[in-house]
Design an enzyme around this catalytic site. Structure first.
Site, PDB file in Angstrom:
ATOM      1  N   LYS A   1       9.528  -9.780  -9.623  1.00  0.00           N
ATOM      2  CA  LYS A   1       8.894 -10.853  -9.056  1.00  0.00           C
ATOM      3  C   LYS A   1       7.531 -10.479  -8.481  1.00  0.00           C
ATOM      4  O   LYS A   1       6.312 -11.059  -8.673  1.00  0.00           O
ATOM      5  CB  LYS A   1       9.598 -11.937  -8.253  1.00  0.00           C
ATOM      6  CG  LYS A   1       9.090 -13.126  -7.939  1.00  0.00           C
ATOM      7  CD  LYS A   1       8.778 -13.960  -9.212  1.00  0.00           C
ATOM      8  CE  LYS A   1      10.250 -14.748  -9.265  1.00  0.00           C
ATOM      9  NZ  LYS A   1       9.913 -15.592 -10.690  1.00  0.00           N
TER      10      LYS A   1
ATOM     11  N   GLU B   1      -8.168  25.322   2.582  1.00  0.00           N
ATOM     12  CA  GLU B   1      -7.465  24.463   2.027  1.00  0.00           C
ATOM     13  C   GLU B   1      -8.137  23.563   0.898  1.00  0.00           C
ATOM     14  O   GLU B   1      -7.418  23.046  -0.019  1.00  0.00           O
ATOM     15  CB  GLU B   1      -6.447  23.762   2.738  1.00  0.00           C
ATOM     16  CG  GLU B   1      -7.172  22.788   3.736  1.00  0.00           C
ATOM     17  CD  GLU B   1      -7.576  23.388   5.012  1.00  0.00           C
ATOM     18  OE1 GLU B   1      -7.886  24.602   5.016  1.00  0.00           O
ATOM     19  OE2 GLU B   1      -7.798  22.705   6.084  1.00  0.00           O
TER      20      GLU B   1
ATOM     21  N   HIS C   1     -12.351  25.672   6.127  1.00  0.00           N
ATOM     22  CA  HIS C   1     -10.967  25.306   5.541  1.00  0.00           C
ATOM     23  C   HIS C   1     -10.706  25.202   4.233  1.00  0.00           C
ATOM     24  O   HIS C   1     -11.134  24.743   3.320  1.00  0.00           O
ATOM     25  CB  HIS C   1     -11.198  23.546   5.796  1.00  0.00           C
ATOM     26  CG  HIS C   1     -11.235  23.105   7.343  1.00  0.00           C
ATOM     27  ND1 HIS C   1      -9.889  23.183   7.921  1.00  0.00           N
ATOM     28  CD2 HIS C   1     -12.104  22.731   8.147  1.00  0.00           C
ATOM     29  CE1 HIS C   1     -10.105  22.747   9.321  1.00  0.00           C
ATOM     30  NE2 HIS C   1     -11.378  22.592   9.296  1.00  0.00           N
TER      31      HIS C   1
ATOM     32  N   GLY D   1      -3.770   6.699  -5.412  1.00  0.00           N
ATOM     33  CA  GLY D   1      -4.504   8.085  -5.759  1.00  0.00           C
ATOM     34  C   GLY D   1      -4.271   8.889  -6.592  1.00  0.00           C
ATOM     35  O   GLY D   1      -4.670   9.342  -7.564  1.00  0.00           O
TER      36      GLY D   1
ATOM     37  N   SER E   1       0.719  -1.178   0.071  1.00  0.00           N
ATOM     38  CA  SER E   1       0.125   0.003   0.083  1.00  0.00           C
ATOM     39  C   SER E   1       0.901   1.452   0.040  1.00  0.00           C
ATOM     40  O   SER E   1       2.033   1.038   0.053  1.00  0.00           O
ATOM     41  CB  SER E   1      -0.962  -0.080   1.175  1.00  0.00           C
ATOM     42  OG  SER E   1      -0.014  -0.006   2.349  1.00  0.00           O
ATOM     43  N   GLY E   2       0.363   2.192  -0.047  1.00  0.00           N
ATOM     44  CA  GLY E   2       0.983   3.555  -0.236  1.00  0.00           C
ATOM     45  C   GLY E   2       1.898   3.946  -1.320  1.00  0.00           C
ATOM     46  O   GLY E   2       2.832   4.354  -1.189  1.00  0.00           O
TER      47      GLY E   2
ATOM     48  N   GLY F   1       0.762   5.451  -3.696  1.00  0.00           N
ATOM     49  CA  GLY F   1       0.456   6.868  -4.642  1.00  0.00           C
ATOM     50  C   GLY F   1      -0.660   6.363  -5.587  1.00  0.00           C
ATOM     51  O   GLY F   1      -0.683   7.033  -6.833  1.00  0.00           O
TER      52      GLY F   1
ATOM     53  N   CYS G   1      -9.898  27.169  11.156  1.00  0.00           N
ATOM     54  CA  CYS G   1     -10.567  26.776  11.859  1.00  0.00           C
ATOM     55  C   CYS G   1     -10.249  26.606  13.441  1.00  0.00           C
ATOM     56  O   CYS G   1     -10.147  27.841  14.162  1.00  0.00           O
ATOM     57  CB  CYS G   1     -10.861  24.938  11.394  1.00  0.00           C
ATOM     58  SG  CYS G   1     -12.583  24.551  12.324  1.00  0.00           S
TER      59      CYS G   1
ATOM     60  N   ASP H   1      -7.860  10.617  -0.913  1.00  0.00           N
ATOM     61  CA  ASP H   1      -7.799  10.515  -2.275  1.00  0.00           C
ATOM     62  C   ASP H   1      -8.926  11.501  -3.010  1.00  0.00           C
ATOM     63  O   ASP H   1      -8.560  11.773  -4.157  1.00  0.00           O
ATOM     64  CB  ASP H   1      -7.908   9.050  -2.723  1.00  0.00           C
ATOM     65  CG  ASP H   1      -6.739   8.449  -2.521  1.00  0.00           C
ATOM     66  OD1 ASP H   1      -5.435   8.837  -2.617  1.00  0.00           O
ATOM     67  OD2 ASP H   1      -6.678   7.328  -2.069  1.00  0.00           O
TER      68      ASP H   1
HETATM   69  N1  GLN Z   1     -12.359  21.310  17.272  1.00  0.00           N
HETATM   70  C1  GLN Z   1     -12.754  22.281  16.682  1.00  0.00           C
HETATM   71  C2  GLN Z   1     -14.201  22.363  16.544  1.00  0.00           C
HETATM   72  O1  GLN Z   1     -14.982  21.256  16.350  1.00  0.00           O
HETATM   73  C3  GLN Z   1     -12.067  22.837  15.444  1.00  0.00           C
HETATM   74  C4  GLN Z   1     -12.095  21.683  14.416  1.00  0.00           C
HETATM   75  C5  GLN Z   1     -11.261  22.181  13.263  1.00  0.00           C
HETATM   76  O2  GLN Z   1     -10.327  22.612  13.412  1.00  0.00           O
HETATM   77  N2  GLN Z   1     -11.828  21.568  12.202  1.00  0.00           N
HETATM   78  O3  GLN Z   1     -14.994  23.234  16.274  1.00  0.00           O
END
Ligand code: GLN
Length: 540
Positions: free
Chosen positions: A188, A516, A514, A18, A13-14, A16, A385, A71
């Site tokens: 192999k 990202e 988030h 994905g 596994s691992g 890549g 967050c 993934d």
């Molecule tokens: N633990 C925090 C919350 O539940 C922050 C969660 C996070 O950083 N995604 O609000």
């Protein structure tokens, strides 16, 4: 007409898989086709939401609030599309659905069995996206390795698909180790892995051979002979400096052309130029930008870290490349600052600091100490967050005079609960209903005109993906703002604080979301882009 490209893994596994799946999808897309991808995870969990990131890697969040295997993130970043949560299939979901149907009399009179009932359920889920959205290609990655007990029924289901007349290609990703002093690539393990696959009834159409070094023709022919395919269908997938270059590695070996030929499909207009230029330019950037990620997922050694924060890392890369920089990312264990506060000085050596999302109590004080330090020393900061929640806690304590202020996740009895439960979470936690019950998925926010955040987004109405239970407590917003920390992005009803900024600081920005998860190559997430721009400026 839809074609399915089934990607399986062998040997270890691992590898890549994905990235391989995403890269094949990418070259098909660059050849003008409409492509999507499905990830099959053979574990019994219904989704990845309750898995520990250090064990399984980051939990990816979809627009529609799915908590999914990382993934799916690779697929979104490579294909530049949004993928809904139904495109992650787990054993838990499949069995859950079959058992529900059995209890509801849908199979009345029948003995309900793995074949055909479970395999039918799997096939229906694989076929759903193309039936509903008319894709040219659906990539289907089956998690785990051939020979694992848990993915047998998924392999059986995709075997049946071809038998039922579906146009399917099977791609097997294997590992070709290069052994020590001899430096010889050994085939192999690949032979054995393909043998297992053929026992199940699947003959691979392509073998993607992962290896440290490119696989030579002699090895390719050997694999071909023992695995019953042609030498040109063995594709070398050697280690490379940048994962986004993998599609080009495949294209150099004409993988797309070979796929299309096998399926009898016409070649559409090819548009590889922009992607090639992007990758080649990245290779020329040499201005280093050093970003520290202060987290707590460090208990299992360095090798797994990048998996726990993969989207944050990719977002830093996209933003750095957008600013013609070479990112240098370093991990900092927040517990270090709890044990040795004097070590906070190492933060001076960074151009920017990120405190990413997180849960639970450990390492919290070290993160708060980090935030205080970067705020007081004008080091660019991005809080994601939990990283925003703790910035609010720190500011409330140090600047607003709210001694003992905290998030109730850490201290239920704090005199100043500046971060508190979303009200609907109270009953959920009381009843231990932890699965898929956070504030999840895409939510809109209105940004204050002329704020830094609005300038970075270049608009005032944005959406970002969320995954959390706690929020800034509206009771304290006025006090905090009076002391200078501004909430310049809020939910449309004005109740939830989605973005914060500190105008007196070079870059002290946080978001409850988030961002990202929406960062893609050539389209960096605005707040990461802002961090890199500020980092470059303070460095100059
Ligand atoms: N633990 C925090 C919350 O539940 C922050 C969660 C996070 O950083 N995604 O609000």
């Amino acid at each position: 007409m839809v074609n399915y490209i089934i990607v399986t893994g062998g040997v270890i596994s691992g590898l890549g898989k994905g990235i391989t799946t995403a890269s094949i999808g990418k070259i098909l897309k660059l050849h003008g086709y409409k492509v999507t991808a499905i990830k099959i995870d053979p574990y019994i969990n219904c989704d990845a939401g309750t898995l520990r990131p250090t064990e399984h890697g980051e939990v990816w969040v979809t627009e529609d609030g799915g908590e999914i295997d990382q993934d799916l993130g690779h697929y979104e970043r490579f294909l530049d599309v949004n993928i809904p949560k139904c495109q992650n299939i787990t054993t838990g979901q499949v069995y859950g659905a079959v058992i529900d149907k059995e209890r509801n009399g849908k199979y009345l009179g029948k003995t309900v069995q793995p074949i055909p009932h479970v395999t039918d359920e799997i096939k229906a889920r694989i076929r759903k996206p193309a039936t509903e959205n008319g894709y040219d290609f659906v990539m289907v990655e089956i998690g785990g390795t051939v020979g694992d007990y848990e993915n047998v029924l998924f392999l059986e289901a995709v075997r049946q698909m071809k038998l039922e007349g579906e146009k399917v290609l099977y791609v097997h990703v294997t590992y070709v180790p290069v052994i020590g002093a001899l430096g010889e690539a050994k085939t192999k393990p690949t032979q054995h892995s393909v043998k297992l696959l053929r026992e199940i009834g699947i003959q691979p159409d392509f073998i993607i051979a992962r290896s440290e070094k490119p696989i030579d023709d002699v090895r390719k022919e050997k694999i071909a002979l023992f695995c019953n395919i042609s030498g040109e269908d063995v594709i070398s997938d050697s280690d490379i400096d940048n994962v986004y270059a993998v599609p080009l590695l495949f294209e150099d070996q004409q993988l797309c052309k070979k796929i299309l030929r096998k399926l009898g499909r016409r070649k559409e207009a090819v548009d590889l130029k922009a992607w090639k230029t992007y990758i080649n330019r990245i290779r020329t950037y040499d201005q280093k930008i050093k970003i520290g990620i202060v987290g707590k997922y460090f208990d299992i050694g360095a090798f797994k870290l990048s998996d726990s924060y993969i989207s944050v890392i990719e977002a830093v890369k996209h933003a750095a490349w957008n600013n013609k920089c070479k990112p240098k990312i370093e991990w900092i264990d927040s517990k270090l600052f709890e044990q040795k506060p004097a070590k906070l000085k190492i933060l001076d050596g960074f151009d920017g600091i990120i405190v990413p999302g997180g849960f639970g109590l450990s390492g919290i004080d070290g993160k708060i100490a980090t935030i205080k330090y970067v705020r007081e020393h004008n080091i660019p900061y991005l809080g994601l967050c939990l990283g925003m929640q703790l910035a609010v806690v720190e500011y409330a304590r140090t600047i607003c005079g709210l001694k003992g202020a905290n998030t109730t996740e850490v201290d239920k009895d704090t005199p100043y609960p500046v971060i508190d439960f979303i009200p609907d979470q109270v009953n959920i936690i009381r009843d231990s209903r932890y699965g898929a019950t956070m504030r999840l998925g895409s939510y809109p926010a209105n940004l204050q005109k002329d704020s830094l955040i609005a300038k970075l987004y270049k608009e005032t109405k944005v959406t970002e993906r969320h995954r959390h239970r706690y929020e800034v407590n509206p009771k304290y917003v006025e006090t905090i703002e009076q002391h200078g920390l501004l909430f310049t992005g809020r939910s449309p009803d004005g109740v939830l604080m989605e973005f914060m900024e500190l105008p007196t600081h070079p870059y002290f920005v946080g978001t409850q979301a988030h961002p990202e998860f929406k960062s893609r190559p050539m389209k960096p997430a605005p707040l990461f882009d802002g961090l890199i721009k500020a980092a470059k400026k303070t460095k100059a």
